[in-house]
Design an enzyme around this catalytic site. Sequence first.
Site, PDB file in Angstrom:
ATOM      1  N   GLY A   1     -30.217 -58.476  23.209  1.00  0.00           N
ATOM      2  CA  GLY A   1     -28.725 -58.562  22.960  1.00  0.00           C
ATOM      3  C   GLY A   1     -28.205 -59.530  22.135  1.00  0.00           C
TER       4      GLY A   1
ATOM      5  CB  CYS B   1     -28.934 -67.288  25.645  1.00  0.00           C
ATOM      6  SG  CYS B   1     -27.640 -67.077  24.425  1.00  0.00           S
ATOM      7  CG  LEU B   2     -31.320 -64.124  20.771  1.00  0.00           C
ATOM      8  CD1 LEU B   2     -30.964 -63.250  19.721  1.00  0.00           C
ATOM      9  CD2 LEU B   2     -32.908 -64.379  20.629  1.00  0.00           C
TER      10      LEU B   2
ATOM     11  CG  HIS C   1     -22.769 -64.754  24.423  1.00  0.00           C
ATOM     12  ND1 HIS C   1     -22.921 -66.111  24.101  1.00  0.00           N
ATOM     13  CD2 HIS C   1     -23.987 -64.395  24.817  1.00  0.00           C
ATOM     14  CE1 HIS C   1     -24.344 -66.209  24.515  1.00  0.00           C
ATOM     15  NE2 HIS C   1     -24.972 -65.322  24.578  1.00  0.00           N
TER      16      HIS C   1
ATOM     17  CD  GLN D   1     -25.367 -65.006  21.052  1.00  0.00           C
ATOM     18  OE1 GLN D   1     -25.467 -63.780  21.453  1.00  0.00           O
ATOM     19  NE2 GLN D   1     -26.758 -65.717  21.387  1.00  0.00           N
TER      20      GLN D   1
ATOM     21  CG  HIS E   1     -26.524 -62.853  28.640  1.00  0.00           C
ATOM     22  ND1 HIS E   1     -27.197 -63.819  29.231  1.00  0.00           N
ATOM     23  CD2 HIS E   1     -26.254 -63.320  27.258  1.00  0.00           C
ATOM     24  CE1 HIS E   1     -27.441 -64.547  28.017  1.00  0.00           C
ATOM     25  NE2 HIS E   1     -27.036 -64.361  26.902  1.00  0.00           N
ATOM     26  CD  GLU E   2     -25.698 -60.415  24.535  1.00  0.00           C
ATOM     27  OE1 GLU E   2     -24.874 -61.196  23.802  1.00  0.00           O
ATOM     28  OE2 GLU E   2     -26.956 -60.618  24.929  1.00  0.00           O
TER      29      GLU E   2
HETATM   30 NI    NI Z   1     -26.839 -65.062  25.015  1.00  0.00          NI
END
Ligand code: NI
Length: 173
Positions: free
Chosen positions: A46, A95-96, A141, A51, A137-138
């Site tokens: 995701g 998380c990226l 963000h 991000q 989670h997304e």
């Molecule tokens: Ni994330």
Amino acid sequence: MSIRPILIHPDPRLKKLCDPVSAVTSDIGKLAEDMLETMYDAPGVGLAAPQVGITKRIFVMDCVKEDGEAPRPMVLINPEIIAASDEMNTYEEGCLSIPEQYGEVTRPKLVTMRWMGLDGKTHEDAFDDLWSTCAQHELDHLNGKLFIDHLGSIKRQLITRKMVKLKRERARA
Ligand code: NI
């Protein structure tokens, strides 16, 4: 399509309440394509627009993991949760924007979301297990919230210090 750089926590753009998307323009289409490419390249399941530094309400995901199964890229614009199960699920999340750090987060096992697709139409679907965790989670963000905000303050501070160090090292490299 192009791969965009992924912001690393801490970054003020990751803490912002993102703005709704008013219409699916060609810029939004290009952003979604780039986000999918960036997510697959990372690799991740995701990725949310903040991000990559765009504070708009859009995220992409694909939680198909089994070998041989066809990819299922999804683009969710202005997503909202319209129902959530009482039953909860705990996953070790990553998380990226917080590379190589993980923590257990408990969230509703099943959520139903409504969003606008790249076709400009309203979509609705129920997500279970990993898809549900990923979608929540997304969505976090887009509200300036990271998975570490669900952890205790000691663990959160520890991870944040590691990220500050990582960013310093990367800046020097
Ligand atoms: Ni994330």
